[in-house]
Design a protein around this motif. Structure first.
Motif, PDB file in Angstrom:
ATOM      1  N   TRP A   1       3.872  -3.457   4.264  1.00  0.00           N
ATOM      2  CA  TRP A   1       4.732  -4.390   3.544  1.00  0.00           C
ATOM      3  C   TRP A   1       5.357  -5.425   4.458  1.00  0.00           C
ATOM      4  O   TRP A   1       5.702  -6.498   4.011  1.00  0.00           O
ATOM      5  CB  TRP A   1       5.855  -3.641   2.814  1.00  0.00           C
ATOM      6  CG  TRP A   1       5.434  -3.024   1.537  1.00  0.00           C
ATOM      7  CD1 TRP A   1       5.453  -3.565   0.293  1.00  0.00           C
ATOM      8  CD2 TRP A   1       4.893  -1.697   1.390  1.00  0.00           C
ATOM      9  NE1 TRP A   1       4.965  -2.675  -0.619  1.00  0.00           N
ATOM     10  CE2 TRP A   1       4.626  -1.515   0.011  1.00  0.00           C
ATOM     11  CE3 TRP A   1       4.620  -0.652   2.261  1.00  0.00           C
ATOM     12  CZ2 TRP A   1       4.100  -0.349  -0.507  1.00  0.00           C
ATOM     13  CZ3 TRP A   1       4.097   0.512   1.747  1.00  0.00           C
ATOM     14  CH2 TRP A   1       3.840   0.664   0.388  1.00  0.00           C
TER      15      TRP A   1
ATOM     16  N   MET B   1       2.096   6.511   2.139  1.00  0.00           N
ATOM     17  CA  MET B   1       2.617   5.160   1.906  1.00  0.00           C
ATOM     18  C   MET B   1       1.483   4.223   1.511  1.00  0.00           C
ATOM     19  O   MET B   1       1.651   3.313   0.707  1.00  0.00           O
ATOM     20  CB  MET B   1       3.319   4.613   3.157  1.00  0.00           C
ATOM     21  CG  MET B   1       4.631   5.293   3.495  1.00  0.00           C
ATOM     22  SD  MET B   1       5.793   5.412   2.134  1.00  0.00           S
ATOM     23  CE  MET B   1       6.146   3.709   1.802  1.00  0.00           C
TER      24      MET B   1
ATOM     25  N   TRP C   1      10.562   4.587   6.070  1.00  0.00           N
ATOM     26  CA  TRP C   1       9.785   5.581   5.364  1.00  0.00           C
ATOM     27  C   TRP C   1       9.570   6.863   6.180  1.00  0.00           C
ATOM     28  O   TRP C   1       9.314   7.908   5.635  1.00  0.00           O
ATOM     29  CB  TRP C   1       8.416   4.991   4.983  1.00  0.00           C
ATOM     30  CG  TRP C   1       7.455   4.962   6.124  1.00  0.00           C
ATOM     31  CD1 TRP C   1       6.451   5.844   6.393  1.00  0.00           C
ATOM     32  CD2 TRP C   1       7.440   4.022   7.200  1.00  0.00           C
ATOM     33  NE1 TRP C   1       5.804   5.508   7.555  1.00  0.00           N
ATOM     34  CE2 TRP C   1       6.389   4.384   8.080  1.00  0.00           C
ATOM     35  CE3 TRP C   1       8.196   2.887   7.526  1.00  0.00           C
ATOM     36  CZ2 TRP C   1       6.086   3.671   9.232  1.00  0.00           C
ATOM     37  CZ3 TRP C   1       7.894   2.174   8.671  1.00  0.00           C
ATOM     38  CH2 TRP C   1       6.862   2.569   9.508  1.00  0.00           C
TER      39      TRP C   1
ATOM     40  N   GLU D   1       0.654   0.002  -6.117  1.00  0.00           N
ATOM     41  CA  GLU D   1       1.388  -1.233  -6.404  1.00  0.00           C
ATOM     42  C   GLU D   1       0.432  -2.398  -6.583  1.00  0.00           C
ATOM     43  O   GLU D   1       0.539  -3.184  -7.514  1.00  0.00           O
ATOM     44  CB  GLU D   1       2.366  -1.514  -5.258  1.00  0.00           C
ATOM     45  CG  GLU D   1       3.301  -2.686  -5.516  1.00  0.00           C
ATOM     46  CD  GLU D   1       3.945  -3.181  -4.238  1.00  0.00           C
ATOM     47  OE1 GLU D   1       4.515  -2.362  -3.497  1.00  0.00           O
ATOM     48  OE2 GLU D   1       3.884  -4.397  -3.982  1.00  0.00           O
TER      49      GLU D   1
ATOM     50  N   ILE E   1       0.893   4.524  -2.118  1.00  0.00           N
ATOM     51  CA  ILE E   1       1.902   3.779  -2.882  1.00  0.00           C
ATOM     52  C   ILE E   1       1.541   2.303  -2.890  1.00  0.00           C
ATOM     53  O   ILE E   1       1.619   1.620  -3.915  1.00  0.00           O
ATOM     54  CB  ILE E   1       3.307   4.003  -2.275  1.00  0.00           C
ATOM     55  CG1 ILE E   1       3.739   5.457  -2.497  1.00  0.00           C
ATOM     56  CG2 ILE E   1       4.325   3.053  -2.871  1.00  0.00           C
ATOM     57  CD1 ILE E   1       5.091   5.795  -1.923  1.00  0.00           C
ATOM     58  N   TYR E   2       1.112   1.817  -1.722  1.00  0.00           N
ATOM     59  CA  TYR E   2       0.725   0.403  -1.613  1.00  0.00           C
ATOM     60  C   TYR E   2      -0.425   0.078  -2.552  1.00  0.00           C
ATOM     61  O   TYR E   2      -0.408  -0.917  -3.268  1.00  0.00           O
ATOM     62  CB  TYR E   2       0.335   0.127  -0.158  1.00  0.00           C
ATOM     63  CG  TYR E   2      -0.221  -1.241   0.115  1.00  0.00           C
ATOM     64  CD1 TYR E   2      -1.597  -1.440   0.194  1.00  0.00           C
ATOM     65  CD2 TYR E   2       0.611  -2.329   0.315  1.00  0.00           C
ATOM     66  CE1 TYR E   2      -2.114  -2.690   0.455  1.00  0.00           C
ATOM     67  CE2 TYR E   2       0.097  -3.584   0.580  1.00  0.00           C
ATOM     68  CZ  TYR E   2      -1.271  -3.755   0.655  1.00  0.00           C
ATOM     69  OH  TYR E   2      -1.786  -5.005   0.913  1.00  0.00           O
TER      70      TYR E   2
ATOM     71  N   ILE F   1      12.054   2.095  -0.227  1.00  0.00           N
ATOM     72  CA  ILE F   1      11.024   3.134  -0.161  1.00  0.00           C
ATOM     73  C   ILE F   1      10.218   3.015   1.132  1.00  0.00           C
ATOM     74  O   ILE F   1      10.061   3.996   1.874  1.00  0.00           O
ATOM     75  CB  ILE F   1      10.103   3.073  -1.404  1.00  0.00           C
ATOM     76  CG1 ILE F   1      10.933   3.282  -2.673  1.00  0.00           C
ATOM     77  CG2 ILE F   1       8.999   4.110  -1.307  1.00  0.00           C
ATOM     78  CD1 ILE F   1      10.160   3.116  -3.958  1.00  0.00           C
ATOM     79  N   ALA F   2       9.688   1.819   1.379  1.00  0.00           N
ATOM     80  CA  ALA F   2       8.939   1.638   2.615  1.00  0.00           C
ATOM     81  C   ALA F   2       9.892   1.311   3.769  1.00  0.00           C
ATOM     82  O   ALA F   2       9.461   1.158   4.913  1.00  0.00           O
ATOM     83  CB  ALA F   2       7.915   0.526   2.457  1.00  0.00           C
TER      84      ALA F   2
ATOM     85  N   PHE G   1       8.898  -2.282  -8.581  1.00  0.00           N
ATOM     86  CA  PHE G   1       8.283  -1.374  -7.622  1.00  0.00           C
ATOM     87  C   PHE G   1       8.166  -2.047  -6.249  1.00  0.00           C
ATOM     88  O   PHE G   1       8.528  -1.482  -5.217  1.00  0.00           O
ATOM     89  CB  PHE G   1       6.907  -0.970  -8.150  1.00  0.00           C
ATOM     90  CG  PHE G   1       6.290   0.213  -7.464  1.00  0.00           C
ATOM     91  CD1 PHE G   1       4.910   0.352  -7.394  1.00  0.00           C
ATOM     92  CD2 PHE G   1       7.070   1.200  -6.890  1.00  0.00           C
ATOM     93  CE1 PHE G   1       4.330   1.447  -6.776  1.00  0.00           C
ATOM     94  CE2 PHE G   1       6.512   2.289  -6.263  1.00  0.00           C
ATOM     95  CZ  PHE G   1       5.127   2.412  -6.207  1.00  0.00           C
ATOM     96  N   ASN G   2       7.679  -3.294  -6.249  1.00  0.00           N
ATOM     97  CA  ASN G   2       7.511  -3.996  -4.980  1.00  0.00           C
ATOM     98  C   ASN G   2       8.834  -4.208  -4.276  1.00  0.00           C
ATOM     99  O   ASN G   2       8.970  -3.960  -3.075  1.00  0.00           O
ATOM    100  CB  ASN G   2       6.808  -5.334  -5.225  1.00  0.00           C
ATOM    101  CG  ASN G   2       6.821  -6.219  -4.001  1.00  0.00           C
ATOM    102  OD1 ASN G   2       7.626  -7.132  -3.873  1.00  0.00           O
ATOM    103  ND2 ASN G   2       5.946  -5.928  -3.054  1.00  0.00           N
TER     104      ASN G   2
ATOM    105  N   ASN H   1      10.143  -1.016  -2.988  1.00  0.00           N
ATOM    106  CA  ASN H   1       9.372  -0.568  -1.831  1.00  0.00           C
ATOM    107  C   ASN H   1       9.894  -1.202  -0.567  1.00  0.00           C
ATOM    108  O   ASN H   1      10.158  -0.531   0.431  1.00  0.00           O
ATOM    109  CB  ASN H   1       7.888  -0.926  -2.011  1.00  0.00           C
ATOM    110  CG  ASN H   1       7.148   0.134  -2.779  1.00  0.00           C
ATOM    111  OD1 ASN H   1       7.579   1.277  -2.814  1.00  0.00           O
ATOM    112  ND2 ASN H   1       6.050  -0.235  -3.403  1.00  0.00           N
TER     113      ASN H   1
END
Lengths: 157, 431, 286
Positions: free
Chosen positions: B223, B306, B362, B313, B309-310, B358-359, B350-351, B354
Motif C-alpha cells: 500500500w 496482507m 501490520w 481489495e 487482503i490486497y 490495517i496495513a 476498505f482501502n 487498510n
C-alpha cells in the motif's frame, strides 16, 4: 562501624587538606585517606582508604605512569613514558576531567594528539568506576553502588 | 412521508415572523417513528453521551487508541473515508459548471448539500479525535503555521472548502428564506466558488493520502508508495460518484414525492452517466495500482495474509465493481448500477482503513481494534449528517424545483454575452 | 463544435506544457545535507552500558517523573512512555548481555517537526527537538510520522500532552548537561557537539576495531540524527531499524507540497478556460 566512623571523621577533616596536599606535588607523601567528592549528584562522597590500597597494588595500577613507576613492558605507558619521572600532579582528577562533556574541557582534551591523551580521554567518574571495580571484581572487593558511596537524600524539584 | 417545503417570505417579515418561523422550521416534518428514526435516534443520543464522556474522561477512556496506533477509525473512517465520499460535490460541480453537462444539473444541489454536511460532520469529527480541540484555532489564527505539514494544508483546505461549498449551496438557502437580492448575488458567486472548490478538493483529497507518506516504514509495501496522493484523488472520483448514486437512489425513494416527474425520468440517464464516469476512474485507478505493483516488484508479498487482503481489495472491490458499472451502464439497469456503487463504496472504506489502520503497523503483535464507543460515536456522526441532510431537504429547494422567481434570476444571469469578441462574427447576423 | 474543441485542445496543451515547465525539477526529492557539527547531541556507546539505570533515575528526577519501576531484562522490550523519557533495554548476546539506552533521536530534519501542524514540535537551532505545550493541539500526527516511535501521548488525561526526551533543553542554557549524561557512571552516554561526538566515535572504532561494528548508527540514518550509537553487534540485534534509509523524512512530502501553488495557480486558469471553451456559443451545430 567504629572504623567507618573513624574514616568518616578523618575524611571530613583531612580530606580536602590531603587532596590539596596531593595537588601541590609532594609526590613522596602518600595520603592515608582520600575523599572523592568532586562528583556528588546522586551519591554521597566516597571515603577512599588509600593506605590499604598502597599495600594491595602497585602505584601504576591506578596512577598509570604519573608516579614515575610505570608497569612492565606490556603496559601502554612504557613506550612513551619509560623514562619519564613522576608528574607534578598524580590525583585522578588532574588528568580525568570531572566534566568531560563540557565543551571547553573537550576543547582542551581534543587538542592532545596521542592515543591515550586524546579527545576520547575517559572522564573522572568512569575512570574511578573502571579502575576500582575492575580490580574489585577480580579480587573480591566491593562492587555494589552503595558499598562505596551511600545514596544521597535527593531533593526533587 | 415528507411534505413539500414552502418558501416563507422571511425577508419581508423579519422581527414579527422570525421566532414562529424558526419554531416551525425546527419542528420535525413527516412521521416520527420510521424504521430509520427508531434505529438512528438512540444511536445519536448514545453517541452524544459518549462524546461528553470523551471530553470528561479523555481519549483513553473512550477509544482503543494507544502509543503504537495514534490514529484509529475516527481518522481512518470519519475523516479519510468520509471526505472521499463527499467528493461527489467537486466532481459533479466540475461536470455541471465547468464542462457544462446540463444532464447532471438536477442533482447538483443535493450533492453539494451532502458534500457540505459531510465535511462539517466528518471533518468536524476531527474535533473529537484531537487531544486539545480548543487549540485547533492555533494553525488558523497565525500563531502556529506548520507550513511544512501536509496536515496544515488539509486543515486549511477543509476550512476554505466548507466556505466554498456553503457559497455554492447558499442560493438554495436564499430561496428558502425568500431573499431575492441575496439570491442573485450568491448565484453570481457560484462559478467562482466551484472552480476554487475543485482546486481545493484536488489538493486535499490527495493531501489526505499524502499524510501517510510520512509513515514510510510503517505501512505495508503493497500500500505504501509515493503515488498515494494520486491514488487518493483518483479513487475520490469514483468514491464520490458511488455515493451520489447511492444517495440519489435512496432519495428518489424517500423524497420521491418532492421530485419532479421529469427528473424521475432522467434519473436512469444520470445513473448511467455517473456509472460510466466511475468505471473510467476505476480503470485509471486499477491501472495505476498495477503500475505501482510492478514498479515496486512486490509480487512475493502477494501470497501473504496482507497480500491476500490486497488482492481482495483490488479484485473484489475495484475490478469487480468496475465491470459491474460497465455492465450496468450498458444494459441501463439501475439496480446493477446501485449494486456496483455499494460494492465500490465498501471498497473505498476498505482501502482507506487498510492504509490507516490495517496495513499500518501490520507486523506489530498488539493490534488496534476500535472500541464499541468509537464505533457508536462514528455511527452517531453518520446518522447526524443524514438527519441534517433530511432537515434541509424537507425545507429548502433541493429536490423540489426552485421557485419561479429564482428561475427567472437564473435566466437573466445566463443571458449569452454579445458575440463581439469572435473574429468575423461582428458583421454576421445569426439567422 | 469545431471551434470549441480546438480551443479546448489549445488550452489543454498550454496548461500541460506550463505545468511541465513550472513543475519541480526532480520527481523525488533529495535530502539536503546540512552542517550539523555545531549542534549538540549525545553519543551512546552500548559496549559501556552496564544497565544500572542511573540515567533513567536522573532523567525522571530532572523532569518530575516517577522513578523507573522495572529493570532491564532480556525477555522484555521496554519502551519509553508518558512517564519515562528514556529506558534501558537488555539484549542477550553470546559473550555478555548488552544494554542499550533508548530515547528521542533528535533528528537533524525530524519527521515530527515536519508533521506538526502547529509548530509545537520544534527543532531548536542548538540541536534538540523540543515540544512546545502552548501550541500543541494533540493531533498525534508526530506519533504517526516518527520512524522511531518516540512521542508518547497522555491518553488518560483530558488535557493531554505529548511526552518525550527534550535533551534537557531547559538545563542546557545554564551550562548544564543532560541529566542522563551527568549520571552515567560509565560514560556510556556522552554529550557534546555532534561533530566532536562523531570524531570520538570514529576514533573509538579505529582504536578498537574488533570491539565495534564499523558503523555509527545515526550518522546518516533519516538524514542524520543528533543521538549517535556505537555497538559491538549488528544494530538490528539491539532493536534498531536498519532499513530506514538516509533520506530525511520531510523530503517524503515535499514533492506533494510543491504541487500546491501549481494547482492553485493553474487550476482556476485551466478550468475557466474549459468553461469558456464549452460555453454554448452561437454555434448552431452544438
Amino acid at each position: 562501624m567504629r572504623t567507618t566512623a573513624k574514616l568518616l571523621i578523618r575524611g571530613f577533616g583531612l580530606g580536602t587538606l590531603l587532596v590539596a596536599f596531593a595537588q601541590t606535588g609532594m609526590a613522596g607523601a602518600t595520603p592515608d585517606v582520600v575523599e572523592l567528592a568532586t562528583l556528588a549528584n546522586m551519591y554521597k562522597p566516597t571515603t577512599f582508604d588509600h593506605a590499604m590500597h598502597v599495600d594491595v597494588a602497585a602505584c601504576a595500577v591506578c596512577h598509570h605512569h604519573t608516579t614515575g613507576t610505570p608497569l612492565p613492558a606490556d603496559s601502554g605507558c612504557i613506550t612513551c613514558h619509560g623514562n619519564s619521572g613522576p608528574t607534578a600532579e598524580v590525583a585522578c582528577a588532574s588528568c580525568h576531567a570531572a566534566n568531560p562533556c563540557d565543551p571547553e574541557v573537550r576543547q582542551q582534551t581534543a587538542s592532545a594528539a596521542t592515543i591515550f591523551h586524546g579527545g576520547d580521554r575517559t572522564g573522572l567518574k568512569r575512570a574511578y568506576h573502571l579502575n576500582c571495580m575492575g580490580c574489585h571484581k577480580e579480587m573480591g572487593g566491593p562492587t555494589g553502588c552503595e558499598d562505596c558511596h551511600p545514596k544521597k537524600e535527593r531533593v526533587t524539584e | 412521508m415528507n411534505t413539500t417545503p414552502t418558501t416563507r417570505s422571511f425577508g419581508r417579515a423579519v422581527g414579527q415572523d422570525l421566532w414562529p418561523f424558526i419554531k416551525s422550521e425546527l419542528k420535525p416534518k413527516g412521521k416520527l417513528l420510521t424504521p430509520f428514526n427508531i434505529i438512528s435516534a438512540p444511536v445519536i443520543l448514545l453517541g452524544l453521551a459518549l462524546i461528553v464522556l470523551r471530553f470528561t474522561k479523555g481519549l483513553g477512556a473512550t477509544t482503543n487508541l494507544n502509543q503504537e496506533f495514534p490514529w484509529g477509525i475516527w481518522i481512518g473512517f470519519d475523516v479519510v473515508t468520509g471526505v472521499a465520499f463527499a467528493a461527489g460535490a467537486y466532481t459533479l460541480t466540475f461536470l455541471v459548471y465547468v464542462l457544462r453537462m446540463e444532464k447532471y444539473h438536477s442533482i447538483v444541489r443535493a450533492t453539494v448539500l451532502n458534500g457540505f454536511l459531510a465535511y462539517v460532520f466528518y471533518a468536524g469529527a476531527l474535533a473529537l479525535d484531537v487531544g486539545r480541540p480548543w487549540k485547533m484555532i492555533n494553525p488558523i489564527i497565525g500563531n502556529s503555521f506548520g507550513i511544512s505539514s501536509v496536515l496544515f494544508l488539509v486543515a486549511w483546505h477543509f476550512l476554505l472548502y466548507m466556505i466554498a461549498q456553503f457559497i455554492e449551496f447558499s442560493p438554495a438557502i436564499a430561496e428558502w428564506l425568500g431573499l431575492r437580492r441575496l439570491r442573485k448575488i450568491l448565484s453570481t458567486l457560484t462559478v467562482g466558488a466551484v472552480i476554487f472548490g475543485i482546486c481545493l478538493s484536488l489538493l486535499h483529497q490527495s493531501g489526505l493520502g499524502a499524510l501517510f507518506l510520512l509513515a514510510a516504514a510503517k505501512i505495508h509495501p503493497l500500500w505504501y508508495t509515493e503515488y498515494i496522493p494520486v491514488l487518493f484523488v483518483v479513487s475520490s472520483v469514483f468514491a464520490g460518484m458511488s455515493i451520489v448514486i447511492i444517495e440519489g437512489s435512496i432519495s428518489h425513494r424517500v423524497f420521491g414525492n418532492m421530485i419532479d416527474p421529469k427528473h424521475h425520468a432522467e434519473h436512469t440517464d444520470i445513473l448511467v452517466g455517473l456509472g460510466r464516469l466511475a468505471a473510467v476512474a476505476m480503470f485509471v485507478y486499477f491501472f495505476l495500482k498495477v503500475l505501482v505493483l510492478i514498479h515496486g516488484l512486490h509480487f512475493d508479498l502477494l501470497n501473504t495474509p496482507m497480500g491476500h487482503i490486497y488482492l481482495i481489495e483490488m479484485v473484489g472491490f475495484v475490478l469487480f465493481p468496475m465491470l459491474l458499472f460497465i455492465y450496468g451502464a450498458q444494459i441501463r439497469n439501475k439496480n446493477v448500477l446501485l449494486s456496483a456503487a455499494i460494492i465500490s463504496a465498501l471498497g473505498i472504506i476498505f482501502n482507506r482503513l487498510n492504509i490507516s489502520v490495517i496495513a499500518f503497523k501490520w507486523d506489530v503483535p498488539m493490534h488496534y481494534v476500535p472500541s464499541w464507543m468509537e464505533i457508536v460515536i462514528t455511527l452517531a456522526v453518520v446518522f447526524g449528517e443524514i438527519w441534517a441532510f433530511r432537515w434541509a431537504v424537507n425545507r429548502m429547494p433541493v429536490f423540489v424545483d426552485s421557485p419561479a422567481w429564482a428561475k427567472q434570476i437564473d435566466k437573466e444571469l445566463a443571458e449569452p454575452q454579445p458575440a463581439v469578441q469572435e473574429i468575423g462574427l461582428k458583421d454576421k447576423q445569426i439567422a | 463544435m469545431k471551434t470549441t474543441r480546438r480551443e479546448l485542445l489549445k488550452l489543454t496543451g498550454l496548461a500541460a506544457s506550463a505545468s511541465l515547465l513550472l513543475g519541480p525539477d526532480k520527481a523525488f526529492a533529495r535530502t539536503v545535507q546540512r552542517d550539523t557539527s555545531t549542534q549538540v547531541g549525545m553519543l551512546v556507546d552500548t559496549t559501556r552500558c552496564i544497565g544500572c539505570q542511573s540515567c533513567e533515575i536522573a532523567c525522571s528526577e530532572a523532569n518530575g517523573l516517577p522513578p523507573p519501576t522495572d529493570k532491564p531484562n532480556a525477555g522484555q522490550r521496554r519502551t519509553t512512555g508518558i512517564d519515562a523519557y528514556t529506558v534501558v533495554n537488555e539484549i542477550e548476546s553470546e559473550k555478555s548481555n548488552i544494554f542499550c539506552k533508548t530515547q528521542c533521536m533528535h533528528c537533524d530534519q525530524p519527521a515530527c517537526v515536519s508533521a506538526c501542524i502547529t509548530n509545537a514540535m520544534y527543532k531548536t537551532p542548538e540541536g534538540p527537538v523540543i515540544w512546545r505545550e502552548n501550541k500543541c493541539m494533540g493531533c498525534r500526527y508526530c506519533m504517526l510520522a516518527c520512524p522511531f516511535d518516540v512521542p508518547k501521548f497522555e491518553y488518560e488525561s483530558i488535557n493531554p500532552r505529548i511526552r518525550k526526551c527534550i535533551l534537557c533543553y531547559d538545563r542546557l542554557g545554564d551550562g548544564k548537561q543532560p541529566a542522563c549524561v551527568e549520571a552515567c557512571p560509565q560514560e556510556a552516554v556522552q554529550y557534546g557537539r555532534r561533530g566532536d561526538l562523531l570524531d570520538i566515535a570514529r576514533k573509538r572504532i579505529a582504536d578498537h576495531p574488533a570491539q565495534y561494528v564499523h558503523n555509527i548508527y545515526g550518522e546518516n540514518e533519516v538524514g542524520g540524527t543528533n543521538v549517535l550509537y556505537l555497538s559491538s553487534v549488528p544494530f538490528e540485534q539491539l532493536g534498531f531499524k536498519t532499513d530506514l534509509g538516509t533520506v530525511a523524512y520531510p523530503e517524503f512530502t515535499k514533492t506533494f507540497l510543491y504541487s500546491v501553488p501549481l494547482v492553485l495557480l493553474l487550476g482556476p486558469a485551466f478550468m475557466a478556460g474549459l468553461r469558456h471553451a464549452t460555453r454554448p456559443g452561437d454555434d448552431k451545430s452544438h
